[in-house]
Write an enzyme that holds these catalytic residues in place. Structure first.
Site, PDB file in Angstrom:
ATOM      1  N   GLN A   1       8.047  -0.509   9.453  1.00  0.00           N
ATOM      2  CA  GLN A   1       7.072   0.106   9.593  1.00  0.00           C
ATOM      3  C   GLN A   1       5.995   0.553   8.508  1.00  0.00           C
ATOM      4  O   GLN A   1       5.718   0.862   9.217  1.00  0.00           O
ATOM      5  CB  GLN A   1       8.803   1.656   9.210  1.00  0.00           C
ATOM      6  CG  GLN A   1       7.670   2.396  10.118  1.00  0.00           C
ATOM      7  CD  GLN A   1       6.701   2.296  11.172  1.00  0.00           C
ATOM      8  OE1 GLN A   1       7.297   2.118  12.449  1.00  0.00           O
ATOM      9  NE2 GLN A   1       5.577   3.664  11.539  1.00  0.00           N
ATOM     10  N   PHE A   2       5.957  -0.026   7.210  1.00  0.00           N
ATOM     11  CA  PHE A   2       5.501  -0.485   6.005  1.00  0.00           C
ATOM     12  C   PHE A   2       5.148  -1.290   5.442  1.00  0.00           C
ATOM     13  O   PHE A   2       6.131  -1.850   5.253  1.00  0.00           O
ATOM     14  CB  PHE A   2       5.805   1.381   5.701  1.00  0.00           C
ATOM     15  CG  PHE A   2       5.529   3.088   6.133  1.00  0.00           C
ATOM     16  CD1 PHE A   2       4.319   3.445   6.602  1.00  0.00           C
ATOM     17  CD2 PHE A   2       6.440   3.520   6.480  1.00  0.00           C
ATOM     18  CE1 PHE A   2       4.339   4.587   7.423  1.00  0.00           C
ATOM     19  CE2 PHE A   2       6.921   4.251   6.892  1.00  0.00           C
ATOM     20  CZ  PHE A   2       5.851   5.128   7.374  1.00  0.00           C
ATOM     21  N   ALA A   3       3.503  -1.164   4.777  1.00  0.00           N
ATOM     22  CA  ALA A   3       3.663  -2.695   4.480  1.00  0.00           C
ATOM     23  C   ALA A   3       4.650  -3.209   3.297  1.00  0.00           C
ATOM     24  O   ALA A   3       5.465  -4.156   2.469  1.00  0.00           O
ATOM     25  CB  ALA A   3       2.437  -2.643   4.408  1.00  0.00           C
ATOM     26  N   ASP A   4       5.158  -1.624   2.686  1.00  0.00           N
ATOM     27  CA  ASP A   4       5.444  -2.154   1.414  1.00  0.00           C
ATOM     28  C   ASP A   4       6.790  -2.132   1.831  1.00  0.00           C
ATOM     29  O   ASP A   4       7.592  -2.853   0.616  1.00  0.00           O
ATOM     30  CB  ASP A   4       5.477  -0.008   0.916  1.00  0.00           C
ATOM     31  CG  ASP A   4       4.873   0.758   0.295  1.00  0.00           C
ATOM     32  OD1 ASP A   4       4.223   0.170  -0.646  1.00  0.00           O
ATOM     33  OD2 ASP A   4       3.908   0.952   1.163  1.00  0.00           O
ATOM     34  N   ILE A   6       7.670  -5.027   3.264  1.00  0.00           N
ATOM     35  CA  ILE A   6       7.283  -6.271   4.289  1.00  0.00           C
ATOM     36  C   ILE A   6       8.266  -7.366   3.100  1.00  0.00           C
ATOM     37  O   ILE A   6       8.806  -8.273   3.415  1.00  0.00           O
ATOM     38  CB  ILE A   6       6.305  -6.761   3.972  1.00  0.00           C
ATOM     39  CG1 ILE A   6       5.925  -7.950   5.279  1.00  0.00           C
ATOM     40  CG2 ILE A   6       5.327  -6.799   2.875  1.00  0.00           C
ATOM     41  CD1 ILE A   6       4.312  -8.210   5.464  1.00  0.00           C
ATOM     42  N   PRO A   8      11.216  -7.679   1.376  1.00  0.00           N
ATOM     43  CA  PRO A   8      12.679  -8.532   2.038  1.00  0.00           C
ATOM     44  C   PRO A   8      12.291  -9.125   2.892  1.00  0.00           C
ATOM     45  O   PRO A   8      13.039 -10.502   2.949  1.00  0.00           O
ATOM     46  CB  PRO A   8      13.433  -7.486   2.115  1.00  0.00           C
ATOM     47  CG  PRO A   8      13.034  -5.476   1.801  1.00  0.00           C
ATOM     48  CD  PRO A   8      11.304  -5.972   1.525  1.00  0.00           C
ATOM     49  N   HIS A  48       5.411   4.094   0.991  1.00  0.00           N
ATOM     50  CA  HIS A  48       4.629   4.590   1.970  1.00  0.00           C
ATOM     51  C   HIS A  48       3.350   4.049   1.881  1.00  0.00           C
ATOM     52  O   HIS A  48       2.753   4.544   3.555  1.00  0.00           O
ATOM     53  CB  HIS A  48       4.778   5.388   2.976  1.00  0.00           C
ATOM     54  CG  HIS A  48       6.586   5.909   3.040  1.00  0.00           C
ATOM     55  ND1 HIS A  48       6.830   5.879   1.802  1.00  0.00           N
ATOM     56  CD2 HIS A  48       7.026   5.280   4.178  1.00  0.00           C
ATOM     57  CE1 HIS A  48       8.358   6.538   2.285  1.00  0.00           C
ATOM     58  NE2 HIS A  48       8.704   6.023   3.544  1.00  0.00           N
TER      59      HIS A  48
END
Length: 241
Positions: A1-4, A6, A8, A48
């Protein structure tokens, strides 16, 4: 849901998705769209709010889009759908519904259902005045995402002196439009939300200086966020960064 979130998934994105077509000699193409809400907005804090385009752009074999308007998002999404390559679609959270003051033009009339924007085609957001151009008093701002609106709002203080190019896609990059704009004005700012060191924007500035050197009146200026490990939770510190 958020770029952070990505990180994993980078193993699959880097090792499998981006390489499958190449390593199978075209036998196993991976056609997919990964939509990634990105950017600092609303005190989302360190988990986020990050900008991750520089990392994603270094994964060879995928395409990267970063629209700045609703119409561009739809046009690029349809283009990505028909593209046989994997595509990462970066969508700034602050531009959804134009929630941040000064981004009202991100909210656009929905285009025709067949509206498609080809990847690798930048958009002219703002044009400089020809008379001011002849005097050598203009410059071009190369940017994308939220940077489009930072540039547009700043340009109000320099009426007729600023050209703004919205990249729309980072991979592939519309070098033709970028280089033509730089050669036209002789002065260039590359504007990004990411911190400047080792960024996509800094790499782009290097390409501009390599291919447009004889046309430049000054070094290419890169403007980015303060170089910090994460986006602060405090709204005051987030804005300062």
């Amino acid at each position: 849901q958020f770029a952070d979130y990505i990180w994993p998934g980078l193993n699959q994105l880097f090792t499998e998705v981006s390489r499958s077509y190449y390593l199978s000699n075209g036998k196993w193409p991976v056609s997919m769209i990964l939509r990634v809400p990105i950017g600092a907005y609303g005190s989302g804090g360190p988990y986020h709010s990050s900008s991750v385009e520089s990392v994603v752009c270094n994964i060879k074999g995928i395409k990267v889009a970063y629209p700045s308007t609703g119409a561009d998002l739809k046009g690029l999404m349809k283009s990505a759908y028909y593209d046989p390559n994997p595509v990462v679609m970066l969508e700034h959270k602050g531009l959804y519904w134009s929630k941040i003051k000064g981004t009202e033009e991100a909210r656009t009339i929905e285009p025709d259902e067949d509206y498609i924007i080809p990847f690798g085609k930048a958009r002219l957001v703002l044009d400089a005045d020809n008379e001011t151009l002849k005097k050598g008093e203009t410059l071009t701002v190369i940017t994308y995402g939220m940077g489009v609106y930072w540039a547009k709002n700043a340009a109000k203080q320099f009426v007729g002196k600023i050209e703004i190019i919205d990249l729309r896609t980072l991979v592939p990059l519309d070098e033709e439009t970028v280089f033509a704009s730089v050669k036209k004005h002789g002065k260039c700012i590359v504007l990004t939300e990411e911190p400047k060191p080792n960024s996509f924007a800094q790499a782009l500035a290097g390409r501009i200086q390599e291919y447009c050197f004889e046309h430049l009146d000054a070094p290419v200026k890169v403007i980015g966020a303060v170089d910090l490990p994460a986006i602060p939770l405090s709204s005051v510190l987030e804005q300062a960064m």
